[in-house]
Write a protein that holds these residues in place. Structure first.
Motif, PDB file in Angstrom:
ATOM      1  N   LEU A 223       0.825  -1.209   0.000  1.00  0.00           N
ATOM      2  CA  LEU A 223       0.000   0.000   0.000  1.00  0.00           C
ATOM      3  C   LEU A 223       0.860   1.260   0.000  1.00  0.00           C
ATOM      4  O   LEU A 223       0.587   2.212  -0.733  1.00  0.00           O
ATOM      5  CB  LEU A 223      -0.940  -0.006   1.202  1.00  0.00           C
ATOM      6  CG  LEU A 223      -1.989   1.090   1.255  1.00  0.00           C
ATOM      7  CD1 LEU A 223      -2.918   1.001   0.047  1.00  0.00           C
ATOM      8  CD2 LEU A 223      -2.777   0.998   2.543  1.00  0.00           C
ATOM      9  N   LYS A 224       1.927   1.269   0.797  1.00  0.00           N
ATOM     10  CA  LYS A 224       2.846   2.421   0.815  1.00  0.00           C
ATOM     11  C   LYS A 224       3.482   2.616  -0.553  1.00  0.00           C
ATOM     12  O   LYS A 224       3.587   3.740  -1.046  1.00  0.00           O
ATOM     13  CB  LYS A 224       3.937   2.225   1.866  1.00  0.00           C
ATOM     14  CG  LYS A 224       3.482   2.512   3.273  1.00  0.00           C
ATOM     15  CD  LYS A 224       4.523   2.144   4.298  1.00  0.00           C
ATOM     16  CE  LYS A 224       5.755   2.965   4.220  1.00  0.00           C
ATOM     17  NZ  LYS A 224       6.692   2.697   5.325  1.00  0.00           N
ATOM     18  N   ARG A 225       3.889   1.538  -1.175  1.00  0.00           N
ATOM     19  CA  ARG A 225       4.496   1.612  -2.500  1.00  0.00           C
ATOM     20  C   ARG A 225       3.511   2.156  -3.538  1.00  0.00           C
ATOM     21  O   ARG A 225       3.856   2.991  -4.365  1.00  0.00           O
ATOM     22  CB  ARG A 225       4.988   0.221  -2.899  1.00  0.00           C
ATOM     23  CG  ARG A 225       6.027   0.253  -3.986  1.00  0.00           C
ATOM     24  CD  ARG A 225       6.635  -1.096  -4.150  1.00  0.00           C
ATOM     25  NE  ARG A 225       6.137  -1.605  -5.428  1.00  0.00           N
ATOM     26  CZ  ARG A 225       6.147  -2.846  -5.817  1.00  0.00           C
ATOM     27  NH1 ARG A 225       6.609  -3.764  -5.020  1.00  0.00           N
ATOM     28  NH2 ARG A 225       5.707  -3.189  -6.988  1.00  0.00           N
ATOM     29  N   PHE A 226       2.276   1.698  -3.459  1.00  0.00           N
ATOM     30  CA  PHE A 226       1.232   2.176  -4.360  1.00  0.00           C
ATOM     31  C   PHE A 226       1.033   3.683  -4.210  1.00  0.00           C
ATOM     32  O   PHE A 226       0.988   4.410  -5.196  1.00  0.00           O
ATOM     33  CB  PHE A 226      -0.073   1.433  -4.070  1.00  0.00           C
ATOM     34  CG  PHE A 226      -1.263   1.995  -4.792  1.00  0.00           C
ATOM     35  CD1 PHE A 226      -1.467   1.734  -6.134  1.00  0.00           C
ATOM     36  CD2 PHE A 226      -2.180   2.782  -4.113  1.00  0.00           C
ATOM     37  CE1 PHE A 226      -2.574   2.243  -6.788  1.00  0.00           C
ATOM     38  CE2 PHE A 226      -3.279   3.305  -4.761  1.00  0.00           C
ATOM     39  CZ  PHE A 226      -3.465   3.042  -6.108  1.00  0.00           C
ATOM     40  N   PHE A 227       0.915   4.162  -2.981  1.00  0.00           N
ATOM     41  CA  PHE A 227       0.687   5.589  -2.757  1.00  0.00           C
ATOM     42  C   PHE A 227       1.906   6.438  -3.160  1.00  0.00           C
ATOM     43  O   PHE A 227       1.738   7.557  -3.634  1.00  0.00           O
ATOM     44  CB  PHE A 227       0.302   5.874  -1.309  1.00  0.00           C
ATOM     45  CG  PHE A 227      -1.145   5.585  -1.035  1.00  0.00           C
ATOM     46  CD1 PHE A 227      -2.137   6.176  -1.784  1.00  0.00           C
ATOM     47  CD2 PHE A 227      -1.507   4.702  -0.039  1.00  0.00           C
ATOM     48  CE1 PHE A 227      -3.478   5.909  -1.541  1.00  0.00           C
ATOM     49  CE2 PHE A 227      -2.835   4.432   0.217  1.00  0.00           C
ATOM     50  CZ  PHE A 227      -3.822   5.036  -0.537  1.00  0.00           C
TER      51      PHE A 227
ATOM     52  N   LYS B 152       3.323  10.920  -9.404  1.00  0.00           N
ATOM     53  CA  LYS B 152       2.672  11.321 -10.647  1.00  0.00           C
ATOM     54  C   LYS B 152       1.905  12.631 -10.489  1.00  0.00           C
ATOM     55  O   LYS B 152       1.693  13.328 -11.468  1.00  0.00           O
ATOM     56  CB  LYS B 152       1.721  10.226 -11.118  1.00  0.00           C
ATOM     57  CG  LYS B 152       2.426   8.990 -11.598  1.00  0.00           C
ATOM     58  CD  LYS B 152       1.433   7.938 -12.050  1.00  0.00           C
ATOM     59  CE  LYS B 152       2.149   6.667 -12.466  1.00  0.00           C
ATOM     60  NZ  LYS B 152       1.202   5.630 -12.876  1.00  0.00           N
ATOM     61  N   ALA B 153       1.469  12.929  -9.293  1.00  0.00           N
ATOM     62  CA  ALA B 153       0.633  14.119  -9.068  1.00  0.00           C
ATOM     63  C   ALA B 153       1.436  15.395  -9.082  1.00  0.00           C
ATOM     64  O   ALA B 153       2.550  15.537  -8.933  1.00  0.00           O
ATOM     65  CB  ALA B 153      -0.090  14.005  -7.738  1.00  0.00           C
TER      66      ALA B 153
END
Length: 64
Positions: free
Chosen positions: A53-57, A63-64
């Protein structure tokens, strides 16, 4: 009746005592959670899930 928690540790601790579910289980699998058919992750999967989950965020925030 299912007890709902926001803490995965509390879910794991309380589950042997009373039917307990994590809030994300309710979000992603509402019918199964309310029926008491969702089981929380156990060690070492809890650590692996947090890492993923940390990697995903981190990817999303870059990207933002």
């Amino acid at each position: 009746m299912v007890m709902l928690t926001y803490c995965a540790g509390c879910t794991g601790f309380l589950n042997p005592l009373t039917p307990t579910a994590h809030i994300l289980d309710l979000l992603f699998e509402p019918e199964q959670t309310l029926a008491g058919r969702v089981q929380g992750a156990r060690t070492p999967w809890t650590y692996l899930n947090r890492w993923r989950l940390k990697r995903f965020f981190r990817k999303i925030l870059r990207k933002a």
